[in-house]
Enzyme design. Structure first.
Site, PDB file in Angstrom:
ATOM      1  CG  ASP A  63      -1.859   1.137   1.533  1.00 47.99           C
ATOM      2  OD1 ASP A  63      -2.526   1.625   0.650  1.00 47.99           O
ATOM      3  OD2 ASP A  63      -1.426   2.106   2.212  1.00 47.99           O
ATOM      4  CD  GLU A 135      -3.262  -2.077  -1.016  1.00 45.02           C
ATOM      5  OE1 GLU A 135      -3.633  -0.670  -1.312  1.00 45.02           O
ATOM      6  OE2 GLU A 135      -3.815  -2.625   0.101  1.00 45.02           O
TER       7      GLU A 135
END
Length: 243
Positions: A63, A135
């Site tokens: 992320d 992610e």
């Protein structure tokens, strides 16, 4: 019994096929295995998954890597945009729906290691699970090969989205506030009503209220995102009302 997936074993024959789609060959294929392992598979105390780690830690890392690369790409592409506009553009590019769309193009759902119960519940096409896995894959590539291959992966899949992006929509919170002000109403009030999920990836539920209107509740990965989602839902409700 767990669902069979093509990338269950980091050393299995399906790994090169997955790597071919990703455009990256892992030095440590166990990182790829970890990135594709949903928490539901780890919670099942089976011999097959004993010692396996879920992709939550890699998701946390990925992320951050994704956010930095996308921010850099936006700075490059939109040289005249102020910070606020760049932030709005980034919100759209890293939102769950965008990530899930990229996951579907890659075929991530077919690679996932999930518990049978999660699979039966549609987990392989769950936008949240798909977004988290993308992610995690970015985090795994970063840990395995460093910044350059992780950046290349993000640029390859996000460049078309940035190049084709129009001007961002007006901020829903701002639009809702302007709607209230135009009618001499009090400003919209936002309240966090619940927080769910692990500490590193919480989900916030936020309600927004306006005088004379039922409250509207929405969720997001941050308070800001949840507030924006709630404001957007309230605007949708108001759009059918007379001025």
């Amino acid at each position: 019994m767990e669902a069979n997936t093509p990338a269950r074993s980091a050393g299995g024959p399906a790994v090169p096929a997955v790597e071919s789609v990703l455009g990256y060959t892992f030095r440590k294929p166990e990182l790829l295995s970890e990135a594709l392992t949903h928490a539901s598979a780890v919670r099942r105390s089976t011999a097959r998954h004993k010692g396996r780690r879920s992709n939550e830690r890699l998701e946390f890392l990925g992320d951050r890597v994704l956010g930095l690369v996308v921010a850099h790409m936006l700075i490059e592409h939109f040289r005249a945009d102020p910070e606020g506009t760049l932030a709005l553009r980034q919100d759209g590019l890293v939102r769950r729906e965008t990530l899930a769309g990229i996951a579907r193009k890659l075929g991530v759902g077919g690679w996932l290691v999930v518990a049978r119960s999660e699979e039966d519940g549609g987990g392989r096409d769950n936008p949240a699970i798909l977004a988290d896995t993308v992610e995690a894959l970015i985090g795994a590539i970063y840990l395995d090969g460093g910044w350059q291959p992780a950046e290349s992966f993000v640029r390859r899949h996000w460049q078309p989205l940035i190049a084709n992006a129009g001007l961002p929509s007006r901020d829903p919170k701002t639009a809702l506030q302007e709607w209230a002000q135009a009618r001499s109403l009090e400003r919209p009030a936002y309240l966090v009503v619940a927080t769910d999920g692990p500490p590193h990836a919480p989900t916030f539920q936020v309600s927004v209220s306006l005088p004379g209107m039922p409250d509207v509740t929405a969720s997001g990965s941050s308070k800001r995102a949840a507030e924006q989602a709630a404001a957007s839902l309230m605007l949708e409700r108001l759009s059918g009302m007379p001025s």
